[in-house]
Motif scaffolding. Structure first.
Motif, PDB file in Angstrom:
ATOM      1  N   LYS A 259     -22.708  89.704 -49.001  1.00 18.38           N
ATOM      2  CA  LYS A 259     -22.895  89.455 -47.575  1.00 18.38           C
ATOM      3  C   LYS A 259     -21.545  89.619 -46.891  1.00 18.38           C
ATOM      4  CE  LYS A 259     -22.318  84.436 -47.878  1.00 18.38           C
ATOM      5  NZ  LYS A 259     -22.917  83.126 -47.521  1.00 18.38           N
ATOM      6  N   THR A 260     -21.592  89.848 -45.594  1.00 13.20           N
ATOM      7  CA  THR A 260     -20.357  90.026 -44.841  1.00 13.20           C
ATOM      8  C   THR A 260     -19.537  88.742 -44.877  1.00 13.20           C
ATOM      9  OG1 THR A 260     -21.413  91.600 -43.350  1.00 13.20           O
ATOM     10  CG2 THR A 260     -19.383  90.574 -42.580  1.00 13.20           C
ATOM     11  N   PRO A 261     -18.276  88.816 -45.280  1.00 12.66           N
ATOM     12  CA  PRO A 261     -17.436  87.602 -45.314  1.00 12.66           C
ATOM     13  C   PRO A 261     -17.366  86.924 -43.947  1.00 12.66           C
ATOM     14  CG  PRO A 261     -16.375  89.375 -46.519  1.00 12.66           C
ATOM     15  CD  PRO A 261     -17.569  89.985 -45.821  1.00 12.66           C
ATOM     16  N   ASP A 262     -17.553  85.620 -43.937  1.00 13.94           N
ATOM     17  CA  ASP A 262     -17.478  84.826 -42.715  1.00 13.94           C
ATOM     18  C   ASP A 262     -16.128  84.115 -42.730  1.00 13.94           C
ATOM     19  OD1 ASP A 262     -17.943  83.459 -40.412  1.00 13.94           O
ATOM     20  OD2 ASP A 262     -19.420  82.070 -41.258  1.00 13.94           O
ATOM     21  N   ILE A 263     -15.178  84.664 -41.985  1.00 13.02           N
ATOM     22  CA  ILE A 263     -13.797  84.196 -42.070  1.00 13.02           C
ATOM     23  C   ILE A 263     -13.476  83.277 -40.897  1.00 13.02           C
ATOM     24  CG2 ILE A 263     -11.376  84.926 -42.081  1.00 13.02           C
ATOM     25  CD1 ILE A 263     -12.456  87.604 -43.309  1.00 13.02           C
ATOM     26  N   ASP A 264     -13.011  82.080 -41.200  1.00 11.13           N
ATOM     27  CA  ASP A 264     -12.574  81.127 -40.187  1.00 11.13           C
ATOM     28  C   ASP A 264     -11.164  81.527 -39.747  1.00 11.13           C
ATOM     29  OD1 ASP A 264     -11.709  79.021 -38.643  1.00 11.13           O
ATOM     30  OD2 ASP A 264     -12.424  77.458 -40.014  1.00 11.13           O
ATOM     31  N   ILE A 265     -11.041  82.063 -38.526  1.00  6.62           N
ATOM     32  CA  ILE A 265      -9.754  82.598 -38.072  1.00  6.62           C
ATOM     33  C   ILE A 265      -8.697  81.512 -37.962  1.00  6.62           C
ATOM     34  CG2 ILE A 265     -10.080  82.354 -35.587  1.00  6.62           C
ATOM     35  CD1 ILE A 265      -8.583  85.358 -37.554  1.00  6.62           C
ATOM     36  N   GLN A 266      -9.114  80.251 -37.802  1.00  6.77           N
ATOM     37  CA  GLN A 266      -8.149  79.157 -37.739  1.00  6.77           C
ATOM     38  C   GLN A 266      -7.510  78.890 -39.096  1.00  6.77           C
ATOM     39  OE1 GLN A 266      -7.279  77.967 -34.791  1.00  6.77           O
ATOM     40  NE2 GLN A 266      -8.831  79.300 -33.870  1.00  6.77           N
ATOM     41  N   LYS A 267      -8.192  79.292 -40.158  1.00  3.98           N
ATOM     42  CA  LYS A 267      -7.665  79.092 -41.506  1.00  3.98           C
ATOM     43  C   LYS A 267      -7.128  80.374 -42.126  1.00  3.98           C
ATOM     44  CE  LYS A 267     -10.865  75.290 -42.492  1.00  3.98           C
ATOM     45  NZ  LYS A 267     -11.972  74.808 -43.369  1.00  3.98           N
ATOM     46  N   PHE A 268      -7.367  81.497 -41.438  1.00  3.33           N
ATOM     47  CA  PHE A 268      -6.954  82.789 -41.980  1.00  3.33           C
ATOM     48  C   PHE A 268      -5.437  82.904 -42.064  1.00  3.33           C
ATOM     49  CE2 PHE A 268      -5.237  86.979 -40.891  1.00  3.33           C
ATOM     50  CZ  PHE A 268      -5.719  87.739 -41.942  1.00  3.33           C
ATOM     51  N   HIS A 269      -4.981  83.493 -43.152  1.00  2.00           N
ATOM     52  CA  HIS A 269      -3.584  83.908 -43.256  1.00  2.00           C
ATOM     53  C   HIS A 269      -3.508  85.109 -44.182  1.00  2.00           C
ATOM     54  CE1 HIS A 269      -4.010  81.038 -46.659  1.00  2.00           C
ATOM     55  NE2 HIS A 269      -3.224  81.897 -47.286  1.00  2.00           N
ATOM     56  N   LEU A 270      -2.595  85.995 -43.877  1.00  2.00           N
ATOM     57  CA  LEU A 270      -2.355  87.187 -44.689  1.00  2.00           C
ATOM     58  C   LEU A 270      -1.101  86.956 -45.517  1.00  2.00           C
ATOM     59  CD1 LEU A 270      -2.899  90.218 -45.410  1.00  2.00           C
ATOM     60  CD2 LEU A 270      -1.329  90.778 -43.533  1.00  2.00           C
ATOM     61  N   LYS A 271      -1.247  87.036 -46.815  1.00  2.00           N
ATOM     62  CA  LYS A 271      -0.106  86.856 -47.711  1.00  2.00           C
ATOM     63  C   LYS A 271       0.438  88.224 -48.108  1.00  2.00           C
ATOM     64  CE  LYS A 271       1.268  84.454 -51.949  1.00  2.00           C
ATOM     65  NZ  LYS A 271       0.789  83.602 -53.079  1.00  2.00           N
ATOM     66  N   ILE A 272       1.735  88.417 -47.931  1.00  2.00           N
ATOM     67  CA  ILE A 272       2.406  89.661 -48.313  1.00  2.00           C
ATOM     68  C   ILE A 272       3.482  89.315 -49.331  1.00  2.00           C
ATOM     69  CG2 ILE A 272       3.618  91.712 -47.493  1.00  2.00           C
ATOM     70  CD1 ILE A 272       2.528  91.113 -44.700  1.00  2.00           C
ATOM     71  N   THR A 273       3.341  89.849 -50.530  1.00  2.00           N
ATOM     72  CA  THR A 273       4.205  89.425 -51.627  1.00  2.00           C
ATOM     73  C   THR A 273       4.491  90.596 -52.571  1.00  2.00           C
ATOM     74  OG1 THR A 273       4.469  87.723 -53.330  1.00  2.00           O
ATOM     75  CG2 THR A 273       2.254  88.663 -53.057  1.00  2.00           C
ATOM     76  N   GLY A 274       5.065  90.294 -53.731  1.00  6.88           N
ATOM     77  CA  GLY A 274       5.353  91.331 -54.719  1.00  6.88           C
ATOM     78  C   GLY A 274       6.827  91.683 -54.753  1.00  6.88           C
ATOM     79  N   LEU A 275       7.106  92.954 -54.980  1.00  7.77           N
ATOM     80  CA  LEU A 275       8.477  93.424 -55.153  1.00  7.77           C
ATOM     81  C   LEU A 275       9.122  93.709 -53.798  1.00  7.77           C
ATOM     82  CD1 LEU A 275       7.836  95.864 -58.157  1.00  7.77           C
ATOM     83  CD2 LEU A 275       8.732  93.518 -58.234  1.00  7.77           C
ATOM     84  N   ILE A 276       9.344  92.644 -53.050  1.00  6.88           N
ATOM     85  CA  ILE A 276       9.927  92.754 -51.709  1.00  6.88           C
ATOM     86  C   ILE A 276      10.961  91.653 -51.508  1.00  6.88           C
ATOM     87  CG2 ILE A 276       8.008  93.913 -50.562  1.00  6.88           C
ATOM     88  CD1 ILE A 276       6.960  91.209 -49.675  1.00  6.88           C
ATOM     89  N   GLU A 277      11.868  91.930 -50.592  1.00 10.01           N
ATOM     90  CA  GLU A 277      12.911  90.950 -50.283  1.00 10.01           C
ATOM     91  C   GLU A 277      12.377  89.823 -49.417  1.00 10.01           C
ATOM     92  OE1 GLU A 277      17.168  91.001 -47.868  1.00 10.01           O
ATOM     93  OE2 GLU A 277      16.583  92.761 -49.059  1.00 10.01           O
ATOM     94  N   ASN A 278      11.520  90.166 -48.446  1.00  8.60           N
ATOM     95  CA  ASN A 278      11.007  89.176 -47.495  1.00  8.60           C
ATOM     96  C   ASN A 278       9.512  88.951 -47.701  1.00  8.60           C
ATOM     97  OD1 ASN A 278      13.553  88.989 -46.221  1.00  8.60           O
ATOM     98  ND2 ASN A 278      13.091  90.789 -44.967  1.00  8.60           N
ATOM     99  N   LYS A 279       9.157  87.929 -48.440  1.00  4.71           N
ATOM    100  CA  LYS A 279       7.749  87.578 -48.616  1.00  4.71           C
ATOM    101  C   LYS A 279       7.270  86.852 -47.360  1.00  4.71           C
ATOM    102  CE  LYS A 279       7.811  87.288 -53.671  1.00  4.71           C
ATOM    103  NZ  LYS A 279       9.122  87.940 -53.859  1.00  4.71           N
ATOM    104  N   LEU A 280       6.020  87.146 -46.960  1.00  6.60           N
ATOM    105  CA  LEU A 280       5.510  86.636 -45.694  1.00  6.60           C
ATOM    106  C   LEU A 280       4.127  86.025 -45.846  1.00  6.60           C
ATOM    107  CD1 LEU A 280       6.345  89.713 -43.413  1.00  6.60           C
ATOM    108  CD2 LEU A 280       7.655  87.591 -43.552  1.00  6.60           C
ATOM    109  N   THR A 281       3.855  85.057 -44.990  1.00 11.96           N
ATOM    110  CA  THR A 281       2.499  84.562 -44.777  1.00 11.96           C
ATOM    111  C   THR A 281       2.270  84.561 -43.277  1.00 11.96           C
ATOM    112  OG1 THR A 281       2.548  83.183 -46.769  1.00 11.96           O
ATOM    113  CG2 THR A 281       0.893  82.661 -45.111  1.00 11.96           C
TER     114      THR A 281
END
Length: 201
Positions: free
Chosen positions: A43-65
């Motif tokens: 089913k289509t994911p029902d995402i609560d935008i108030q709880k949403f965050h994008l995690k950017i990680t891995g082989l990088i200098e600046n990890k972000l959320t």
């Protein structure tokens, strides 16, 4: 100008404005009617935008959320391009707004060992990947279509879009991005679809 001429011009101006709005609405309606929704999720994911965050990680200098408003503030790329499905149908003239993947690279500062950007989606089924060396400014994390936020079925709040790649590369509902020295095989590529997804003309 006499009253009759004034009223005539006013009427014609109003008619033109209404006609323009109807034409614009017709174009949007036509775009919507051409778009066939495809998803591998139950089913289509029902995402609560108030709880949403994008995690950017891995082989990088600046990890972000990043939260949704952070992403909106980073939008720096806008253009109109067709959406092409490998099944043979096309949605013409879609306006896309988003964050260039090259901007993401500048912000995160990948290590030399990072060769791929891997994408992971809500629902935990869909994955996608692209070599860093192939990225262009027009490859974006899309947040808006036709000046409006993505709706749920189109990947709200965040999806990929590459104008020169088939739609199966444009992963929807992205929740995590990982810079890596190894490629995460895309969902459809596991079933035989070309990994690069380049549109054949």
């Amino acid at each position: 100008m006499n009253r009759r001429t004034f009223l005539k011009q006013t009427f014609l101006t109003g008619l033109f404005i209404v006609s323009s709005k109807i034409t614009s609405f017709a174009k949007i309606t036509d775009i919507i009617s051409r778009w066939k929704i495809r998803t591998v999720e139950d089913k289509t994911p029902d995402i609560d935008i108030q709880k949403f965050h994008l995690k950017i990680t891995g082989l990088i200098e600046n990890k972000l959320t990043l939260v949704y408003n952070d992403l909106l503030n980073l939008i720096n790329t806008s253009y109109t391009s067709d959406f092409n499905c490998v099944e043979g149908w096309t949605v013409p003239g879609v306006k896309w707004d988003g964050i260039s993947l090259n901007t993401l690279i500048k912000i995160t500062k990948p290590f030399y060992s990072a060769k791929y950007i891997n994408f992971y989606c809500y629902g935990n089924k869909y994955t996608e990947s692209i070599p860093i060396k192939e990225i262009r400014d027009s490859y974006i994390l899309a947040l808006k279509i036709n000046d409006k936020p993505l709706d749920q079925k189109h990947g709200f709040p965040l999806r990929l879009f590459y104008p020169d790649r088939y739609g199966y590369k444009s992963a929807k509902w992205i929740k995590k991005i990982v810079f890596s020295n190894q490629r995460e095989i895309g969902f459809w590529s596991k079933y035989g679809y070309p990994e690069d997804g380049i549109i054949i003309k």
